[in-house]
Design a protein around this motif. Sequence first.
Motif, mmCIF file in Angstrom:
data_model
loop_
_atom_site.group_PDB
_atom_site.id
_atom_site.type_symbol
_atom_site.label_atom_id
_atom_site.label_comp_id
_atom_site.label_asym_id
_atom_site.label_seq_id
_atom_site.Cartn_x
_atom_site.Cartn_y
_atom_site.Cartn_z
ATOM 1 N N ASP A 2 0.843 -1.200 0.000
ATOM 2 C CA ASP A 2 0.000 0.000 0.000
ATOM 3 C C ASP A 2 0.878 1.251 0.000
ATOM 4 O OD1 ASP A 2 -2.154 -1.653 0.102
ATOM 5 O OD2 ASP A 2 -2.738 -1.166 2.156
ATOM 6 N N ASN A 3 0.654 2.145 -0.965
ATOM 7 C CA ASN A 3 1.472 3.358 -1.017
ATOM 8 C C ASN A 3 0.841 4.534 -0.296
ATOM 9 O OD1 ASN A 3 -0.581 4.059 -2.724
ATOM 10 N ND2 ASN A 3 0.701 4.337 -4.543
ATOM 11 N N ARG A 4 -0.315 4.299 0.347
ATOM 12 C CA ARG A 4 -0.916 5.340 1.176
ATOM 13 C C ARG A 4 -1.711 4.672 2.291
ATOM 14 N NH1 ARG A 4 -6.209 6.794 0.584
ATOM 15 N NH2 ARG A 4 -5.725 8.949 1.092
ATOM 16 N N LEU A 5 -1.995 5.426 3.319
ATOM 17 C CA LEU A 5 -2.777 4.925 4.439
ATOM 18 C C LEU A 5 -4.233 5.321 4.227
ATOM 19 C CD1 LEU A 5 -0.358 5.831 7.359
ATOM 20 C CD2 LEU A 5 -0.616 3.638 6.191
ATOM 21 N N SER A 6 -5.026 4.390 3.755
ATOM 22 C CA SER A 6 -6.433 4.671 3.500
ATOM 23 C C SER A 6 -7.193 4.835 4.811
ATOM 24 C CB SER A 6 -7.055 3.535 2.689
ATOM 25 O OG SER A 6 -7.108 2.352 3.469
ATOM 26 N N GLY A 7 -8.404 5.370 4.709
ATOM 27 C CA GLY A 7 -9.226 5.548 5.894
ATOM 28 C C GLY A 7 -9.520 4.242 6.591
ATOM 29 N N SER A 8 -9.750 3.187 5.810
ATOM 30 C CA SER A 8 -10.071 1.889 6.410
ATOM 31 C C SER A 8 -8.873 1.307 7.153
ATOM 32 C CB SER A 8 -10.544 0.909 5.328
ATOM 33 O OG SER A 8 -9.525 0.681 4.376
ATOM 34 N N VAL A 9 -7.662 1.503 6.620
ATOM 35 C CA VAL A 9 -6.451 1.011 7.287
ATOM 36 C C VAL A 9 -6.239 1.757 8.602
ATOM 37 C CG1 VAL A 9 -3.932 0.876 7.120
ATOM 38 C CG2 VAL A 9 -5.343 0.217 5.173
ATOM 39 N N VAL A 66 -3.438 8.211 15.834
ATOM 40 C CA VAL A 66 -3.796 9.384 15.035
ATOM 41 C C VAL A 66 -3.133 9.243 13.678
ATOM 42 C CG1 VAL A 66 -3.661 11.891 14.832
ATOM 43 C CG2 VAL A 66 -3.966 10.815 17.078
ATOM 44 N N CYS A 67 -3.951 9.271 12.626
ATOM 45 C CA CYS A 67 -3.419 9.010 11.287
ATOM 46 C C CYS A 67 -3.930 10.059 10.317
ATOM 47 C CB CYS A 67 -3.851 7.614 10.827
ATOM 48 S SG CYS A 67 -3.409 7.242 9.127
ATOM 49 N N HIS A 68 -3.023 10.649 9.554
ATOM 50 C CA HIS A 68 -3.395 11.556 8.471
ATOM 51 C C HIS A 68 -3.392 10.743 7.186
ATOM 52 C CE1 HIS A 68 -3.056 14.910 11.217
ATOM 53 N NE2 HIS A 68 -1.860 14.465 11.577
ATOM 54 N N CYS A 69 -4.587 10.303 6.783
ATOM 55 C CA CYS A 69 -4.699 9.307 5.727
ATOM 56 C C CYS A 69 -4.283 9.812 4.356
ATOM 57 C CB CYS A 69 -6.142 8.788 5.673
ATOM 58 S SG CYS A 69 -6.680 8.073 7.230
ATOM 59 N N GLN A 70 -4.117 11.141 4.196
ATOM 60 C CA GLN A 70 -3.762 11.636 2.889
ATOM 61 C C GLN A 70 -2.267 11.508 2.611
ATOM 62 O OE1 GLN A 70 -4.619 13.402 5.457
ATOM 63 N NE2 GLN A 70 -3.451 15.315 5.673
ATOM 64 N N HIS A 71 -1.471 11.148 3.611
ATOM 65 C CA HIS A 71 -0.020 11.044 3.423
ATOM 66 C C HIS A 71 0.317 9.880 2.496
ATOM 67 C CE1 HIS A 71 1.184 13.393 7.317
ATOM 68 N NE2 HIS A 71 0.552 14.119 6.423
ATOM 69 N N ILE A 72 1.149 10.142 1.518
ATOM 70 C CA ILE A 72 1.614 9.121 0.594
ATOM 71 C C ILE A 72 2.942 8.585 1.098
ATOM 72 C CG2 ILE A 72 2.218 8.591 -1.783
ATOM 73 C CD1 ILE A 72 -0.690 9.388 -1.421
ATOM 74 N N MET A 73 3.080 7.263 1.124
ATOM 75 C CA MET A 73 4.334 6.655 1.583
ATOM 76 C C MET A 73 5.128 6.237 0.355
ATOM 77 S SD MET A 73 3.325 4.462 4.923
ATOM 78 C CE MET A 73 2.287 3.330 4.010
ATOM 79 N N THR A 74 6.225 6.922 0.080
ATOM 80 C CA THR A 74 7.056 6.619 -1.071
ATOM 81 C C THR A 74 8.468 6.317 -0.606
ATOM 82 O OG1 THR A 74 7.761 8.916 -1.378
ATOM 83 C CG2 THR A 74 5.664 8.263 -2.402
ATOM 84 N N GLY A 75 9.387 6.311 -1.526
ATOM 85 C CA GLY A 75 10.768 6.066 -1.156
ATOM 86 C C GLY A 75 11.475 7.323 -0.682
ATOM 87 N N LYS A 76 10.806 8.475 -0.749
ATOM 88 C CA LYS A 76 11.427 9.716 -0.321
ATOM 89 C C LYS A 76 11.011 10.058 1.087
ATOM 90 C CE LYS A 76 11.482 11.497 -5.057
ATOM 91 N NZ LYS A 76 11.032 12.585 -5.956
ATOM 92 N N ARG A 77 11.890 10.689 1.835
ATOM 93 C CA ARG A 77 11.602 11.077 3.218
ATOM 94 C C ARG A 77 11.294 12.554 3.269
ATOM 95 N NH1 ARG A 77 13.110 7.484 7.003
ATOM 96 N NH2 ARG A 77 11.807 8.790 8.287
ATOM 97 N N THR A 89 12.180 0.819 -1.456
ATOM 98 C CA THR A 89 11.078 1.733 -1.189
ATOM 99 C C THR A 89 10.230 1.224 -0.034
ATOM 100 O OG1 THR A 89 10.980 2.452 -3.494
ATOM 101 C CG2 THR A 89 9.001 2.804 -2.156
ATOM 102 N N TRP A 90 9.960 -0.064 -0.043
ATOM 103 C CA TRP A 90 9.113 -0.646 0.997
ATOM 104 C C TRP A 90 9.807 -0.649 2.354
ATOM 105 C CZ3 TRP A 90 6.706 -5.428 -1.973
ATOM 106 C CH2 TRP A 90 5.867 -4.934 -2.980
ATOM 107 N N GLN A 91 11.123 -0.840 2.370
ATOM 108 C CA GLN A 91 11.851 -0.748 3.637
ATOM 109 C C GLN A 91 11.731 0.659 4.214
ATOM 110 O OE1 GLN A 91 13.048 -3.017 5.416
ATOM 111 N NE2 GLN A 91 13.546 -4.779 4.130
ATOM 112 N N ASN A 92 11.732 1.651 3.333
ATOM 113 C CA ASN A 92 11.555 3.025 3.788
ATOM 114 C C ASN A 92 10.150 3.234 4.338
ATOM 115 O OD1 ASN A 92 12.673 5.830 3.908
ATOM 116 N ND2 ASN A 92 10.866 6.213 2.631
ATOM 117 N N ARG A 93 9.167 2.565 3.743
ATOM 118 C CA ARG A 93 7.799 2.649 4.265
ATOM 119 C C ARG A 93 7.727 2.101 5.679
ATOM 120 N NH1 ARG A 93 4.242 0.459 -0.859
ATOM 121 N NH2 ARG A 93 4.737 2.178 -2.288
#
Length: 307
Positions: free
Chosen positions: A94-101, A296-307, A137-141
């Motif tokens: 998953d490259n983002r944290l959806s509301g359900s997650v 507390v989760c901000h679901c709009q954050h995209i998890m990529t390989g960049k910090r 990328t996934w290790q960075n996630r």
Amino acid sequence: MGPTGSGKSNFINKLTGGVEESGANTLKSCTQGIREFTVNVAGGKRYVFVDTPGFDDTHRSDRDILRTIAEWLEEKYRGDVKLTGVIYTHRISDNRLSGSVCKNLDLFARLCGDNAAQCVRLVTTMWDTEGSNNKPTWQNRVSQLKENFWKPLISLGARHEQFSNTRESAWSIVDELVQACTSRKLDEASTGRPFLIQEEMVDARKKFNETSAGKALYSRLQRTALEYQETLAQLEDAIVEKDPAAATQLRAEHDKTKAELEKVIKDIEGMKIPLWRRFALLFVRKKPRSVSVCIVCHCQHIMTGKR
């Protein structure tokens, strides 16, 4: 435990040697109820693995899922059976944290409480689905999850483990968890650590909708109802302004949203705590030893390989 489609049933299949069900590892729910699997291993050890349905189930409401899990945990606690450990699965793909997650982990953390958190393993799955090119990328996630989304549980002793979708990997995670939990004092190792919701429902005599997890779900349902109401208002305005062809499509969307809103309102009504119960709970002498854990989760954050 974990979101629908995160690989819970597949993990248990690897442990038990079971055959993967149709729909496993997809976003469609395979587990409709709670299932227990007993496995006997060398040395006379016996493990009981428990598969639970995730929230956002394709067939059941979140209220029904929470009630099912809460009542199962209550029954085990009354029978003096506590959990040695908990595997919580999360799709690393998953490259983002959806509301359900976000909702799943928050409700899980509130079910669990602070005392049981150190017996939790946050297990990332799907490492074998996209090849090795994505692994950096996934290790960075994983690092981002530890520092943000999982931080409340990690700070209380939960750990991350990587599941490679093999029998060996699954058993390695379980063996480490059991060894870590049984390395404590004998009384803790033999009885396990109760979930907060177990202490609430048994020791404090609360009903499932009166627990920390129940109240959190009630608040979430109220927010969902407001969102549906806003969507309905926008659709009604759009229907007036559109041409007949577009209006027909909008009416269909309107009717679908209205039906979903009615389901949510029904669940809200079923989760309400009567005034007399709120008053009675003030006089319960025995209180839970654990406290709630909030994610507390901000679901709009995209998890990529960049910090």
